[in-house]
Design a protein around this motif. Structure first.
Motif, PDB file in Angstrom:
ATOM      1  N   VAL A 218       0.856  -1.187   0.000  1.00  0.00           N
ATOM      2  CA  VAL A 218       0.000   0.000   0.000  1.00  0.00           C
ATOM      3  C   VAL A 218       0.896   1.243   0.000  1.00  0.00           C
ATOM      4  CG1 VAL A 218      -1.745   1.291   1.319  1.00  0.00           C
ATOM      5  CG2 VAL A 218      -1.839  -1.211   1.232  1.00  0.00           C
ATOM      6  N   ALA A 219       0.694   2.145  -0.966  1.00  0.00           N
ATOM      7  CA  ALA A 219       1.542   3.342  -1.062  1.00  0.00           C
ATOM      8  C   ALA A 219       1.341   4.225   0.163  1.00  0.00           C
ATOM      9  CB  ALA A 219       1.195   4.119  -2.323  1.00  0.00           C
ATOM     10  N   PRO A 220       2.412   4.840   0.662  1.00  0.00           N
ATOM     11  CA  PRO A 220       2.280   5.687   1.854  1.00  0.00           C
ATOM     12  C   PRO A 220       1.298   6.841   1.647  1.00  0.00           C
ATOM     13  CG  PRO A 220       4.543   5.771   0.977  1.00  0.00           C
ATOM     14  CD  PRO A 220       3.819   4.707   0.228  1.00  0.00           C
ATOM     15  N   THR A 221       1.131   7.284   0.399  1.00  0.00           N
ATOM     16  CA  THR A 221       0.224   8.400   0.126  1.00  0.00           C
ATOM     17  C   THR A 221      -1.246   8.033   0.333  1.00  0.00           C
ATOM     18  OG1 THR A 221       0.385   7.700  -2.158  1.00  0.00           O
ATOM     19  CG2 THR A 221       1.688   9.625  -1.522  1.00  0.00           C
ATOM     20  N   LYS A 222      -1.551   6.725   0.440  1.00  0.00           N
ATOM     21  CA  LYS A 222      -2.943   6.296   0.669  1.00  0.00           C
ATOM     22  C   LYS A 222      -3.373   6.557   2.113  1.00  0.00           C
ATOM     23  CE  LYS A 222      -3.765   4.120  -3.293  1.00  0.00           C
ATOM     24  NZ  LYS A 222      -4.853   4.512  -4.188  1.00  0.00           N
ATOM     25  N   VAL A 223      -2.407   6.825   2.966  1.00  0.00           N
ATOM     26  CA  VAL A 223      -2.691   7.011   4.393  1.00  0.00           C
ATOM     27  C   VAL A 223      -2.236   8.419   4.774  1.00  0.00           C
ATOM     28  CG1 VAL A 223      -2.144   6.157   6.708  1.00  0.00           C
ATOM     29  CG2 VAL A 223      -2.409   4.538   4.816  1.00  0.00           C
ATOM     30  N   ARG A 224      -3.178   9.213   5.271  1.00  0.00           N
ATOM     31  CA  ARG A 224      -2.873  10.624   5.540  1.00  0.00           C
ATOM     32  C   ARG A 224      -1.926  10.825   6.709  1.00  0.00           C
ATOM     33  NH1 ARG A 224      -5.650  15.376   3.265  1.00  0.00           N
ATOM     34  NH2 ARG A 224      -7.335  14.499   2.018  1.00  0.00           N
ATOM     35  N   ILE A 225      -2.120   9.995   7.756  1.00  0.00           N
ATOM     36  CA  ILE A 225      -1.354  10.207   8.984  1.00  0.00           C
ATOM     37  C   ILE A 225      -0.624   8.924   9.360  1.00  0.00           C
ATOM     38  CG2 ILE A 225      -1.475  10.923  11.405  1.00  0.00           C
ATOM     39  CD1 ILE A 225      -4.143  12.285  10.733  1.00  0.00           C
ATOM     40  N   HIS A 226       0.684   9.059   9.506  1.00  0.00           N
ATOM     41  CA  HIS A 226       1.522   7.921   9.869  1.00  0.00           C
ATOM     42  C   HIS A 226       2.072   8.155  11.270  1.00  0.00           C
ATOM     43  CE1 HIS A 226       2.177   6.384   5.629  1.00  0.00           C
ATOM     44  NE2 HIS A 226       1.513   7.508   5.451  1.00  0.00           N
ATOM     45  N   MET A 227       1.971   7.125  12.110  1.00  0.00           N
ATOM     46  CA  MET A 227       2.566   7.227  13.425  1.00  0.00           C
ATOM     47  C   MET A 227       3.396   5.973  13.646  1.00  0.00           C
ATOM     48  SD  MET A 227       2.208   5.763  16.540  1.00  0.00           S
ATOM     49  CE  MET A 227       2.552   6.135  18.236  1.00  0.00           C
ATOM     50  N   GLY A 228       4.579   6.153  14.186  1.00  0.00           N
ATOM     51  CA  GLY A 228       5.424   4.998  14.496  1.00  0.00           C
ATOM     52  C   GLY A 228       6.212   5.300  15.758  1.00  0.00           C
ATOM     53  N   THR A 229       6.722   4.250  16.387  1.00  0.00           N
ATOM     54  CA  THR A 229       7.464   4.468  17.632  1.00  0.00           C
ATOM     55  C   THR A 229       8.902   3.971  17.494  1.00  0.00           C
ATOM     56  OG1 THR A 229       6.883   2.374  18.658  1.00  0.00           O
ATOM     57  CG2 THR A 229       5.338   4.177  18.961  1.00  0.00           C
ATOM     58  N   PHE A 230       9.767   4.535  18.309  1.00  0.00           N
ATOM     59  CA  PHE A 230      11.183   4.160  18.302  1.00  0.00           C
ATOM     60  C   PHE A 230      11.522   3.222  19.458  1.00  0.00           C
ATOM     61  CE2 PHE A 230      11.142   8.752  16.823  1.00  0.00           C
ATOM     62  CZ  PHE A 230      11.111   8.432  15.475  1.00  0.00           C
ATOM     63  N   LEU A 234      13.110  -0.316  16.804  1.00  0.00           N
ATOM     64  CA  LEU A 234      14.252   0.587  16.671  1.00  0.00           C
ATOM     65  C   LEU A 234      15.101   0.652  17.943  1.00  0.00           C
ATOM     66  CD1 LEU A 234      12.376   1.433  14.185  1.00  0.00           C
ATOM     67  CD2 LEU A 234      13.978   3.311  14.033  1.00  0.00           C
ATOM     68  N   GLY A 235      14.614   0.034  18.992  1.00  0.00           N
ATOM     69  CA  GLY A 235      15.461  -0.211  20.162  1.00  0.00           C
ATOM     70  C   GLY A 235      15.718   0.983  21.076  1.00  0.00           C
ATOM     71  N   VAL A 236      15.041   2.116  20.858  1.00  0.00           N
ATOM     72  CA  VAL A 236      15.337   3.289  21.691  1.00  0.00           C
ATOM     73  C   VAL A 236      14.062   3.690  22.451  1.00  0.00           C
ATOM     74  CG1 VAL A 236      16.502   5.542  21.760  1.00  0.00           C
ATOM     75  CG2 VAL A 236      17.012   3.964  19.908  1.00  0.00           C
ATOM     76  N   SER A 237      13.471   4.820  22.103  1.00  0.00           N
ATOM     77  CA  SER A 237      12.266   5.326  22.748  1.00  0.00           C
ATOM     78  C   SER A 237      11.871   6.572  21.995  1.00  0.00           C
ATOM     79  CB  SER A 237      12.583   5.663  24.208  1.00  0.00           C
ATOM     80  OG  SER A 237      11.452   6.208  24.841  1.00  0.00           O
ATOM     81  N   GLY A 238      10.592   6.943  22.066  1.00  0.00           N
ATOM     82  CA  GLY A 238      10.121   8.112  21.333  1.00  0.00           C
ATOM     83  C   GLY A 238       9.244   7.682  20.174  1.00  0.00           C
ATOM     84  N   ALA A 239       8.748   8.669  19.427  1.00  0.00           N
ATOM     85  CA  ALA A 239       7.800   8.368  18.354  1.00  0.00           C
ATOM     86  C   ALA A 239       7.792   9.493  17.334  1.00  0.00           C
ATOM     87  CB  ALA A 239       6.402   8.187  18.946  1.00  0.00           C
ATOM     88  N   PHE A 240       7.093   9.257  16.222  1.00  0.00           N
ATOM     89  CA  PHE A 240       6.932  10.328  15.244  1.00  0.00           C
ATOM     90  C   PHE A 240       5.519  10.313  14.687  1.00  0.00           C
ATOM     91  CE2 PHE A 240       7.747   6.703  12.573  1.00  0.00           C
ATOM     92  CZ  PHE A 240       6.933   6.908  11.469  1.00  0.00           C
ATOM     93  N   ILE A 241       5.127  11.459  14.162  1.00  0.00           N
ATOM     94  CA  ILE A 241       3.935  11.528  13.313  1.00  0.00           C
ATOM     95  C   ILE A 241       4.386  12.098  11.986  1.00  0.00           C
ATOM     96  CG2 ILE A 241       1.762  12.779  12.935  1.00  0.00           C
ATOM     97  CD1 ILE A 241       1.075  12.242  15.817  1.00  0.00           C
ATOM     98  N   GLY A 242       3.895  11.501  10.898  1.00  0.00           N
ATOM     99  CA  GLY A 242       4.286  11.946   9.567  1.00  0.00           C
ATOM    100  C   GLY A 242       3.079  12.121   8.679  1.00  0.00           C
ATOM    101  N   GLY A 243       3.245  12.940   7.657  1.00  0.00           N
ATOM    102  CA  GLY A 243       2.170  13.179   6.692  1.00  0.00           C
ATOM    103  C   GLY A 243       2.544  14.363   5.828  1.00  0.00           C
ATOM    104  N   SER A 244       1.542  15.143   5.445  1.00  0.00           N
ATOM    105  CA  SER A 244       1.813  16.299   4.597  1.00  0.00           C
ATOM    106  C   SER A 244       2.495  17.395   5.413  1.00  0.00           C
ATOM    107  CB  SER A 244       0.499  16.845   4.024  1.00  0.00           C
ATOM    108  OG  SER A 244      -0.269  17.393   5.074  1.00  0.00           O
ATOM    109  N   GLN A 245       3.155  18.311   4.710  1.00  0.00           N
ATOM    110  CA  GLN A 245       3.770  19.451   5.392  1.00  0.00           C
ATOM    111  C   GLN A 245       2.697  20.275   6.109  1.00  0.00           C
ATOM    112  OE1 GLN A 245       7.323  20.070   5.343  1.00  0.00           O
ATOM    113  NE2 GLN A 245       6.584  21.275   7.081  1.00  0.00           N
ATOM    114  N   ALA A 246       1.518  20.372   5.482  1.00  0.00           N
ATOM    115  CA  ALA A 246       0.435  21.153   6.105  1.00  0.00           C
ATOM    116  C   ALA A 246       0.010  20.537   7.436  1.00  0.00           C
ATOM    117  CB  ALA A 246      -0.761  21.236   5.151  1.00  0.00           C
ATOM    118  N   LEU A 247      -0.064  19.200   7.478  1.00  0.00           N
ATOM    119  CA  LEU A 247      -0.438  18.515   8.727  1.00  0.00           C
ATOM    120  C   LEU A 247       0.608  18.790   9.812  1.00  0.00           C
ATOM    121  CD1 LEU A 247      -2.139  16.308  10.332  1.00  0.00           C
ATOM    122  CD2 LEU A 247      -0.393  14.694   9.556  1.00  0.00           C
TER     123      LEU A 247
END
Ligand SMILES: *Cc1c(COP(=O)(O)O)cnc(C)c1O
Length: 382
Positions: A218-230, A234-247
């Motif tokens: 599934v292309a990443p552009t099909k999903v408006r908001i991406h959230m993942g954790t570190f 990824l073995g550390v801690s923390g998280a991100f939210i990704g999407g459009s620059q406007a978001l």
């Protein structure tokens, strides 16, 4: 007004939790009470928490930049190391922009709080993580929960242009995957936004470890908001939210746990950056993990408990009874294997389970040891 701090009901139901003190923990082993155990309870799926590359990156960043970010991001906390991490993350995952959070829990809360108002509906899979469920309860938006992974049930109720659909890449207590083809089609047809929480898919699934969407094509552009954790693969801690620059621009202004919270310490951002670089070429570790999963599933098929339909590192054994689950976890611990006993309300009533998690850091012999400990523990409790 008195506050009720009684835990007697939870205790009587065998649901009281207590806090263990761990002396040291990595993907493969942990030490507690002066003893060593094989660790089958963590989320360090690739063993990166102990990787020399990450340790070195954190160490160097601490010497160069100090151990604290000194301020919240919009003040003076957002440093070059954070920006580099954001831009490499965005490139890796095919996203226009990303922002960092101290935890996945706060990222989910901030996003839902910032985005939804009382005109909106939040459509959630019933098995979504507590951080999403709770954000939904606290939000002025109406929350509609749909049966786990049931696209027909969602389609039947989904209102057009009503709000946000949220589901997970890999479900944290079951190990199965969301139906992202189905979800993205429903979101597109109904004009709703779609969000993925890929805490357990990131790093382990897909090309270059890009996660569940990549795994399912599934292309990443099909999903408006991406959230993942570190804090998982990824073995550390923390998280991100990704999407459009406007978001992301919007969230920089409205996500309260971002604006009003001290930014990630530079050594943490540097360790995550090292993890993001390492994980893209870690096909060898992902392959090892798949071998351990296959070995476990083959051996566990002999046990009197059913395996979940999971091909991920999360391999729960549903026991049902809460006391028996605790007893089995104790018996396993006596045999040197540390496994999480997960009980309601973390999972639905009657589905208490041993949440067994595997890591590329485990050896074949470690999995064999777990399987025989399971056989013996089941026999001793029969
Ligand atoms: C672990 C987890 C979170 C919370 O992430 P933290 O960084 O540990 O706060 C959110 N969602 C899911 C699905 C998780 O498994």
């Amino acid at each position: 007004m008195p506050f009720n701090l009684s835990l007697s009901e939870r205790e009587a139901a065998g649901l009281k939790r207590s806090l263990p003190v761990i002396e040291r923990v990595g993907g493969r082993q942990l030490w507690a009470n002066g003893k060593g155990y094989l660790n089958f309870a963590g989320n360090d799926y690739l063993g990166l928490s102990q990787a020399p590359e990450l340790i070195k990156a954190a160490d160097m960043a601490a010497r160069e930049f100090g151990v604290g970010a000194v301020a919240s991001p919009l003040v003076v906390g957002h440093q070059a190391v954070h920006r580099t991490l954001e831009s490499e993350l965005a490139d890796w995952l095919g996203l226009e922009a990303v922002m960092l959070f101290s935890s996945g829990f706060s990222a989910n809360q901030a996003l839902i709080k910032a985005l939804l108002s009382k005109e909106h509906i939040l459509w959630q899979d019933k098995l979504n993580h507590a951080s999403l469920q709770e954000a939904g309860l606290l939000s002025p938006a109406r929350m509609q929960r749909f049966a786990h992974n049931d696209m027909a049930a969602l389609a039947a109720r989904l209102k057009p242009q009503s709000g946000l659909i949220v589901s997970e890449g890999v479900f944290s207590m079951d190990g199965d995957q969301g139906d992202w083809q189905g979800l993205s089609e429903l979101a597109e047809q109904s004009g709703n936004w779609l969000m993925i929480d890929d805490a357990h898919g990131l790093g382990v699934l897909g090309q270059q470890g890009r996660g569940t969407l990549s795994e399912q094509g599934v292309a990443p552009t099909k999903v408006r908001i991406h959230m993942g954790t570190f804090g998982k693969a990824l073995g550390v801690s923390g998280a991100f939210i990704g999407g459009s620059q406007a978001l992301i621009d919007y969230l920089h202004n409205h996500a309260r746990s971002y604006v009003y919270s001290t930014h990630l310490p530079p050594p943490q951002a540097a360790a995550i950056l090292a993890a993001v670089r390492l994980v893209q070429t870690a096909d060898d570790k992902r392959e090892l993990l798949q071998q351990r999963i296959a070995q476990f599933r083959q051996g566990a098929a002999q046990l009197p408990f059913s395996l979940m339909p999971s091909c991920t590192a999360i391999q729960p054994l549903v026991i049902g009874d809460e006391q028996l689950t605790l007893q089995l976890a104790d018996r396993l611990r006596e045999r040197g294997c540390w496994v999480g006993a997960i009980r309601p309300p973390t999972v639905p009533k009657g589905s208490a389970r041993l949440r067994i998690t595997l890591s590329a850091a485990h050896s074949q012999a470690d999995i064999a040891a777990l399987l025989s400990a399971l056989q013996e523990s089941v026999k001793s409790e029969a």
